[in-house]
Design a protein around this motif. Sequence first.
Motif, PDB file in Angstrom:
ATOM      1  N   TYR A   1     -64.099  73.235 -51.960  1.00  0.00           N
ATOM      2  CA  TYR A   1     -62.973  72.553 -52.598  1.00  0.00           C
ATOM      3  C   TYR A   1     -62.403  73.411 -53.714  1.00  0.00           C
ATOM      4  CZ  TYR A   1     -65.915  71.359 -56.648  1.00  0.00           C
ATOM      5  OH  TYR A   1     -66.710  71.426 -57.766  1.00  0.00           O
ATOM      6  N   VAL A   2     -61.117  73.202 -53.992  1.00  0.00           N
ATOM      7  CA  VAL A   2     -60.474  73.872 -55.106  1.00  0.00           C
ATOM      8  C   VAL A   2     -60.530  72.962 -56.328  1.00  0.00           C
ATOM      9  CG1 VAL A   2     -58.927  75.293 -53.716  1.00  0.00           C
ATOM     10  CG2 VAL A   2     -58.219  72.986 -54.370  1.00  0.00           C
ATOM     11  N   ALA A   3     -60.422  73.561 -57.497  1.00  0.00           N
ATOM     12  CA  ALA A   3     -60.570  72.802 -58.743  1.00  0.00           C
ATOM     13  C   ALA A   3     -59.273  72.102 -59.146  1.00  0.00           C
ATOM     14  CB  ALA A   3     -61.059  73.715 -59.863  1.00  0.00           C
ATOM     15  N   TRP A   4     -58.676  71.392 -58.202  1.00  0.00           N
ATOM     16  CA  TRP A   4     -57.533  70.539 -58.504  1.00  0.00           C
ATOM     17  C   TRP A   4     -58.064  69.136 -58.708  1.00  0.00           C
ATOM     18  CZ3 TRP A   4     -53.624  72.106 -54.058  1.00  0.00           C
ATOM     19  CH2 TRP A   4     -53.301  73.461 -54.218  1.00  0.00           C
ATOM     20  N   ASP A   5     -57.496  68.423 -59.641  1.00  0.00           N
ATOM     21  CA  ASP A   5     -58.041  67.115 -59.995  1.00  0.00           C
ATOM     22  C   ASP A   5     -58.116  66.172 -58.807  1.00  0.00           C
ATOM     23  OD1 ASP A   5     -58.432  67.641 -62.789  1.00  0.00           O
ATOM     24  OD2 ASP A   5     -56.279  67.536 -63.044  1.00  0.00           O
ATOM     25  N   ASP A   6     -57.084  66.181 -57.961  1.00  0.00           N
ATOM     26  CA  ASP A   6     -57.106  65.282 -56.808  1.00  0.00           C
ATOM     27  C   ASP A   6     -58.179  65.690 -55.813  1.00  0.00           C
ATOM     28  OD1 ASP A   6     -55.240  66.747 -54.368  1.00  0.00           O
ATOM     29  OD2 ASP A   6     -55.036  67.505 -56.409  1.00  0.00           O
ATOM     30  N   VAL A   7     -58.353  66.998 -55.618  1.00  0.00           N
ATOM     31  CA  VAL A   7     -59.344  67.478 -54.652  1.00  0.00           C
ATOM     32  C   VAL A   7     -60.759  67.260 -55.178  1.00  0.00           C
ATOM     33  CG1 VAL A   7     -60.108  69.438 -53.271  1.00  0.00           C
ATOM     34  CG2 VAL A   7     -57.683  69.161 -53.783  1.00  0.00           C
ATOM     35  N   ILE A   8     -60.956  67.410 -56.482  1.00  0.00           N
ATOM     36  CA  ILE A   8     -62.259  67.104 -57.078  1.00  0.00           C
ATOM     37  C   ILE A   8     -62.607  65.641 -56.830  1.00  0.00           C
ATOM     38  CG2 ILE A   8     -63.485  66.835 -59.270  1.00  0.00           C
ATOM     39  CD1 ILE A   8     -61.928  69.296 -60.280  1.00  0.00           C
ATOM     40  N   ALA A   9     -61.622  64.770 -57.033  1.00  0.00           N
ATOM     41  CA  ALA A   9     -61.862  63.339 -56.831  1.00  0.00           C
ATOM     42  C   ALA A   9     -62.184  63.027 -55.380  1.00  0.00           C
ATOM     43  CB  ALA A   9     -60.637  62.547 -57.287  1.00  0.00           C
ATOM     44  N   SER A  10     -61.355  63.503 -54.447  1.00  0.00           N
ATOM     45  CA  SER A  10     -61.559  63.169 -53.039  1.00  0.00           C
ATOM     46  C   SER A  10     -62.853  63.769 -52.502  1.00  0.00           C
ATOM     47  CB  SER A  10     -60.366  63.648 -52.208  1.00  0.00           C
ATOM     48  OG  SER A  10     -60.198  65.051 -52.307  1.00  0.00           O
TER      49      SER A  10
ATOM     50  N   THR B   1     -63.359  70.804 -45.696  1.00  0.00           N
ATOM     51  CA  THR B   1     -62.662  70.510 -46.951  1.00  0.00           C
ATOM     52  C   THR B   1     -61.766  69.312 -46.697  1.00  0.00           C
ATOM     53  OG1 THR B   1     -61.161  71.326 -48.667  1.00  0.00           O
ATOM     54  CG2 THR B   1     -60.754  72.105 -46.433  1.00  0.00           C
ATOM     55  N   VAL B   2     -61.598  68.476 -47.724  1.00  0.00           N
ATOM     56  CA  VAL B   2     -60.691  67.329 -47.611  1.00  0.00           C
ATOM     57  C   VAL B   2     -59.478  67.541 -48.508  1.00  0.00           C
ATOM     58  CG1 VAL B   2     -62.442  65.661 -46.919  1.00  0.00           C
ATOM     59  CG2 VAL B   2     -62.031  66.078 -49.364  1.00  0.00           C
ATOM     60  N   GLY B   3     -59.225  68.808 -48.882  1.00  0.00           N
ATOM     61  CA  GLY B   3     -58.143  69.100 -49.815  1.00  0.00           C
ATOM     62  C   GLY B   3     -57.123  70.097 -49.308  1.00  0.00           C
ATOM     63  N   ALA B   4     -56.748  70.005 -48.035  1.00  0.00           N
ATOM     64  CA  ALA B   4     -55.751  70.919 -47.475  1.00  0.00           C
ATOM     65  C   ALA B   4     -54.370  70.268 -47.542  1.00  0.00           C
ATOM     66  CB  ALA B   4     -56.103  71.262 -46.037  1.00  0.00           C
ATOM     67  N   TRP B   5     -53.513  70.796 -48.405  1.00  0.00           N
ATOM     68  CA  TRP B   5     -52.166  70.238 -48.583  1.00  0.00           C
ATOM     69  C   TRP B   5     -51.228  70.865 -47.555  1.00  0.00           C
ATOM     70  CZ3 TRP B   5     -49.579  67.715 -53.069  1.00  0.00           C
ATOM     71  CH2 TRP B   5     -50.488  66.986 -53.847  1.00  0.00           C
TER      72      TRP B   5
END
Length: 313
Positions: A216-225, A262-266
């Motif tokens: 995961y990347v250290a973006w707030d939304d990705v940290i949460a998800s 990963t669950v953070g692919a925009w």
Amino acid sequence: MLKKLLGLTTATALAFSLAACGGEEPAEDAPVDETEGTEEATEETATHVGEDVDFTIVGIDPGAGLMNITINQVLPDYGLEDDWNVIESSGAAMAASLASAYENEEPIIVTGWSPHWKFSDFDLKYLEDPLNLYGGAEDVHTIARLGLDEDHPNAYQVLDQFQWEPEHIEYVMALINEGTSPADAAEQFVEENADLVATWTEGVDSVEGDDFTFLYVAWDDVIASTNVIAHVLETVGYDVTLTQVDAGPMWAGVASGSGDATVGAWLPTTHADYYEQYDGDFIDLGSNLHGTALGLVVPTYMDIDSIEDLVVE
């Protein structure tokens, strides 16, 4: 250093002084240039915001799609490349700069996205994008390594069924921003949203300590998800490792199999380059979140509404 925002002054009409000796009035037919003041006011408005923020836009991670769009499309297409700079930093550094400026009611322009806790903590607005370079709303996708469905079918099923709404993720993000650890915020969300979580685990069998790695990347939304879905996998028996990386290594890791998912692919914009680069080397499980947005963001106290307002004539 960012400068204090100065209010724009309205143009005032200059009155002719009466001569001390005769009170002579100005000639009635003296020509009046009605366009001169307007042109000067327009130029002042166009350069005002840039001067107050040192012609700087506070960005995030280098290589992020949002940065690529801003630097390679927005600046040149709006004619800003000769005057404006985009600072590479991180999501956390951008948010810290925004919070500091907001607290002191100073001007600032940042690359922003939603969902993000900053929109619940501060009064912010996206600058209008007449050229639609940032595109419409994006989705956040779940990306898994090849073979995951065979190696970890139960984890694969949870990920395939994982889907939530912006208000869900923003709740977790707000908890974290208020000081709750990501792991504790995730646990609290799962406990308080049992019915939603049950749709993710429906038909899933328990396992006994199987290893699973999220990138995961250290973006707030990705940290949460990532923390939420990791906790869900732990409830069905997985031993989950969370590995923080930049966007490039995140995609490369899933594509190479060094990370499971990963669950953070925009998509389709922010991570478009990575998607194309590694296409065929991963499984796209589709969207887990709808209703995102990208763009340039400013506090509402700034007297600016559009990216076009940044142009220096």
